[in-house]
Design a protein around this motif. Structure first.
Motif, PDB file in Angstrom:
ATOM      1  N   THR A 153      -5.451  -2.282  14.176  1.00  0.00           N
ATOM      2  CA  THR A 153      -4.405  -3.077  13.525  1.00  0.00           C
ATOM      3  C   THR A 153      -4.932  -4.456  13.178  1.00  0.00           C
ATOM      4  O   THR A 153      -5.350  -5.201  14.069  1.00  0.00           O
ATOM      5  N   PRO A 154      -4.972  -4.799  11.902  1.00  0.00           N
ATOM      6  CA  PRO A 154      -5.586  -6.069  11.511  1.00  0.00           C
ATOM      7  C   PRO A 154      -4.745  -7.276  11.899  1.00  0.00           C
ATOM      8  O   PRO A 154      -3.519  -7.226  11.917  1.00  0.00           O
ATOM      9  N   ALA A 155      -5.432  -8.352  12.229  1.00  0.00           N
ATOM     10  CA  ALA A 155      -4.779  -9.617  12.533  1.00  0.00           C
ATOM     11  C   ALA A 155      -5.469 -10.710  11.728  1.00  0.00           C
ATOM     12  O   ALA A 155      -6.506 -10.484  11.113  1.00  0.00           O
ATOM     13  N   ILE A 156      -4.887 -11.904  11.716  1.00  0.00           N
ATOM     14  CA  ILE A 156      -5.526 -13.028  11.052  1.00  0.00           C
ATOM     15  C   ILE A 156      -6.793 -13.387  11.822  1.00  0.00           C
ATOM     16  O   ILE A 156      -6.778 -13.496  13.051  1.00  0.00           O
ATOM     17  N   ILE A 157      -7.889 -13.559  11.088  1.00  0.00           N
ATOM     18  CA  ILE A 157      -9.171 -13.861  11.721  1.00  0.00           C
ATOM     19  C   ILE A 157      -9.621 -15.260  11.347  1.00  0.00           C
ATOM     20  O   ILE A 157      -9.542 -15.667  10.191  1.00  0.00           O
ATOM     21  N   GLU A 158     -10.095 -15.995  12.344  1.00  0.00           N
ATOM     22  CA  GLU A 158     -10.623 -17.333  12.114  1.00  0.00           C
ATOM     23  C   GLU A 158     -12.112 -17.247  11.795  1.00  0.00           C
ATOM     24  O   GLU A 158     -12.869 -16.609  12.522  1.00  0.00           O
ATOM     25  N   LEU A 159     -12.511 -17.884  10.705  1.00  0.00           N
ATOM     26  CA  LEU A 159     -13.919 -18.004  10.368  1.00  0.00           C
ATOM     27  C   LEU A 159     -14.386 -19.408  10.754  1.00  0.00           C
ATOM     28  O   LEU A 159     -13.640 -20.376  10.613  1.00  0.00           O
ATOM     29  N   GLY A 160     -15.611 -19.504  11.180  1.00  0.00           N
ATOM     30  CA  GLY A 160     -16.115 -20.818  11.577  1.00  0.00           C
ATOM     31  C   GLY A 160     -15.839 -21.109  13.037  1.00  0.00           C
ATOM     32  O   GLY A 160     -15.066 -20.413  13.696  1.00  0.00           O
ATOM     33  N   LYS A 161     -16.461 -22.148  13.542  1.00  0.00           N
ATOM     34  CA  LYS A 161     -16.371 -22.464  14.968  1.00  0.00           C
ATOM     35  C   LYS A 161     -15.328 -23.524  15.287  1.00  0.00           C
ATOM     36  O   LYS A 161     -14.821 -23.592  16.394  1.00  0.00           O
ATOM     37  N   ASN A 162     -15.024 -24.394  14.332  1.00  0.00           N
ATOM     38  CA  ASN A 162     -14.172 -25.541  14.621  1.00  0.00           C
ATOM     39  C   ASN A 162     -12.903 -25.551  13.771  1.00  0.00           C
ATOM     40  O   ASN A 162     -12.630 -26.505  13.052  1.00  0.00           O
ATOM     41  N   ASN A 163     -12.138 -24.480  13.853  1.00  0.00           N
ATOM     42  CA  ASN A 163     -10.890 -24.431  13.098  1.00  0.00           C
ATOM     43  C   ASN A 163      -9.876 -25.435  13.654  1.00  0.00           C
ATOM     44  O   ASN A 163      -9.744 -25.594  14.870  1.00  0.00           O
ATOM     45  N   ARG A 171       3.719 -16.892   6.785  1.00  0.00           N
ATOM     46  CA  ARG A 171       4.438 -15.925   5.962  1.00  0.00           C
ATOM     47  C   ARG A 171       3.721 -15.721   4.626  1.00  0.00           C
ATOM     48  O   ARG A 171       3.183 -16.672   4.041  1.00  0.00           O
ATOM     49  N   ILE A 172       3.732 -14.463   4.150  1.00  0.00           N
ATOM     50  CA  ILE A 172       3.269 -14.153   2.797  1.00  0.00           C
ATOM     51  C   ILE A 172       4.338 -13.271   2.153  1.00  0.00           C
ATOM     52  O   ILE A 172       4.757 -12.266   2.729  1.00  0.00           O
ATOM     53  N   THR A 173       4.787 -13.653   0.952  1.00  0.00           N
ATOM     54  CA  THR A 173       5.769 -12.852   0.230  1.00  0.00           C
ATOM     55  C   THR A 173       5.203 -12.440  -1.126  1.00  0.00           C
ATOM     56  O   THR A 173       4.354 -13.131  -1.699  1.00  0.00           O
ATOM     57  N   TYR A 174       5.687 -11.302  -1.616  1.00  0.00           N
ATOM     58  CA  TYR A 174       5.292 -10.830  -2.950  1.00  0.00           C
ATOM     59  C   TYR A 174       6.509 -10.196  -3.594  1.00  0.00           C
ATOM     60  O   TYR A 174       7.017  -9.179  -3.129  1.00  0.00           O
ATOM     61  N   LYS A 175       7.007 -10.831  -4.654  1.00  0.00           N
ATOM     62  CA  LYS A 175       8.198 -10.337  -5.335  1.00  0.00           C
ATOM     63  C   LYS A 175       8.098 -10.687  -6.820  1.00  0.00           C
ATOM     64  O   LYS A 175       7.806 -11.828  -7.178  1.00  0.00           O
ATOM     65  N   ASN A 176       8.350  -9.679  -7.662  1.00  0.00           N
ATOM     66  CA  ASN A 176       8.298  -9.872  -9.120  1.00  0.00           C
ATOM     67  C   ASN A 176       6.976 -10.504  -9.561  1.00  0.00           C
ATOM     68  O   ASN A 176       6.931 -11.402 -10.399  1.00  0.00           O
ATOM     69  N   SER A 177       5.891 -10.023  -8.949  1.00  0.00           N
ATOM     70  CA  SER A 177       4.521 -10.478  -9.245  1.00  0.00           C
ATOM     71  C   SER A 177       4.265 -11.925  -8.856  1.00  0.00           C
ATOM     72  O   SER A 177       3.276 -12.522  -9.294  1.00  0.00           O
ATOM     73  N   ARG A 259       3.063 -13.902  13.450  1.00  0.00           N
ATOM     74  CA  ARG A 259       3.250 -14.633  14.694  1.00  0.00           C
ATOM     75  C   ARG A 259       1.983 -14.485  15.531  1.00  0.00           C
ATOM     76  O   ARG A 259       1.520 -13.362  15.760  1.00  0.00           O
ATOM     77  N   HIS A 260       1.447 -15.609  15.974  1.00  0.00           N
ATOM     78  CA  HIS A 260       0.246 -15.608  16.800  1.00  0.00           C
ATOM     79  C   HIS A 260      -0.890 -14.828  16.126  1.00  0.00           C
ATOM     80  O   HIS A 260      -1.648 -14.099  16.778  1.00  0.00           O
ATOM     81  N   GLY A 261      -0.954 -14.962  14.793  1.00  0.00           N
ATOM     82  CA  GLY A 261      -2.053 -14.347  14.051  1.00  0.00           C
ATOM     83  C   GLY A 261      -1.869 -12.894  13.686  1.00  0.00           C
ATOM     84  O   GLY A 261      -2.738 -12.298  13.058  1.00  0.00           O
ATOM     85  N   LYS A 262      -0.730 -12.296  14.037  1.00  0.00           N
ATOM     86  CA  LYS A 262      -0.525 -10.872  13.748  1.00  0.00           C
ATOM     87  C   LYS A 262       0.702 -10.661  12.863  1.00  0.00           C
ATOM     88  O   LYS A 262       1.702 -11.363  13.004  1.00  0.00           O
TER      89      LYS A 262
END
Length: 335
Positions: A153-163, A171-177, A259-262
């Motif tokens: 199950t994918p979660a948000i991943i941090e790239l880099g060492k010092n985020n 939140r991400i929404t997609y409606k009517n393009s 929530r909490h990256g998921k």
């Protein structure tokens, strides 16, 4: 004389017609042969089915390839591992070295008994953020469409060492393009969102640290991966997040909360709802109301009071069952 000329004309016409029919037949046969060759190549190309980490933190790849072929995992010019496909064309390839933190782009190469090699049509992007099964995300890039996750199950991943510790996607929404990516970070910071090589847009966080980046874009149904970078006043990247997003049907609106990256499921409270009735609708039993309350304790100060229009997080059923098994759940009487 006219009669013989007429016969000759008919013969010539018939000959030309037969030649045309023959050429048409040859053309169709050639096209079919070419199609068969393409299909054959597609069938022979190796493919990924899943990508995961085992208990020892080694990458394990499952897939399909020509029967009894030698299968190699390739990263650029490097071969990272090798195995053999069985008689049915299935294979399991376990790497002998841990993948370090970072981003990788893999393809498969299969060589059959005749020495003929085939390379996978798709490439797989793997991002490793930390050790453990949830520290790896793998998604397969389809040249004809969107990506598809082939890891856990994918979660948000941090790239880099010092985020930046305050940087998050909510939140991400997609409606009517219209795609909108929302989140928070420090106040008055620059944020840029991208999809592959396409820049989706940029914006600045407000005084409260919130940001929202809208973009008109057509997306395929399937899995997508957005990258969101955070910049300080000096133009330096101080945070990079890779965020999974799934569109079930192309024209169906999607409202994905994190929530909490998921990614999590949510429900809007309707008139007359209670936590018990919501639990009944979501899980088939009112006894899961305590799990819903726990998942929303940041916005619910009273178990017995929810308001119409509130958006509540619905915890995963596996987490609900674990909580239930511990015996800590109770039925609630709500107003």
């Amino acid at each position: 004389m006219a009669f013989f000329l007429s016969i000759k004309k008919i013969a010539v016409t018939l000959t030309l017609s037969l030649m045309g029919a023959f050429m048409l037949f040859v053309g169709i046969a050639s096209a079919q042969e070419e199609k068969n060759n393409v299909q054959s190549d597609q069938l022979e190309s190796p493919s990924f089915e899943s990508f995961m980490l085992n208990d020892d933190n080694y990458a394990v790849i499952l897939g399909k390839a020509p029967a009894n072929s030698v299968v190699e995992l390739i990263d650029g010019a490097r071969k990272l591992g090798e195995t053999n496909a069985d008689e049915k064309g299935t294979f399991t390839l376990t790497l002998q070295k841990n993948l370090g933190k970072g981003q990788y782009h893999f393809v498969l190469r299969a060589t059959d008994k005749s020495g003929k090699s085939f390379t996978s049509v798709e490439t797989v992007t793997v991002i490793v953020s930390h050790k453990g099964a949830d520290g790896l995300t793998a998604f397969m890039n389809d040249p004809a469409g969107s990506s598809r996750f082939i890891s856990n199950t994918p979660a948000i991943i941090e790239l880099g060492k010092n985020n930046d510790k305050n940087f998050d996607i909510t939140r991400i929404t997609y409606k009517n393009s219209i795609l909108t990516i929302s989140g928070h970070a420090g106040k008055q910071m620059q944020v840029i969102a991208t999809l592959g090589n396409m820049r989706l847009g940029s914006g600045k966080t407000d005084e409260a640290g919130n940001f929202s980046i809208p973009r008109f874009v057509t997306l395929f149904a399937g899995d997508h991966v957005f990258r969101v970078d955070l910049f300080n006043e000096g133009g330096e990247i101080v945070g990079s997040l890779v965020t999974p997003f799934r569109i079930g049907e192309r024209y169906r609106p999607v409202n994905q909360v994190y929530r909490h990256g998921k990614p999590v499921r949510t429900i809007i409270v309707e008139k007359g709802d209670s936590l018990s009735s919501i639990a009944e609708k979501a899980y088939g039993s009112s006894r899961y109301s305590e799990a819903i309350y726990s998942a929303n304790s940041d916005i619910l100060k009273n178990r017995d009071y929810i308001t119409t229009g509130q958006e509540l997080v619905l915890p995963e059923i596996a987490d609900v069952q674990k909580t239930d098994a511990s015996g800590s759940q109770t039925d609630l009487k709500e107003k």
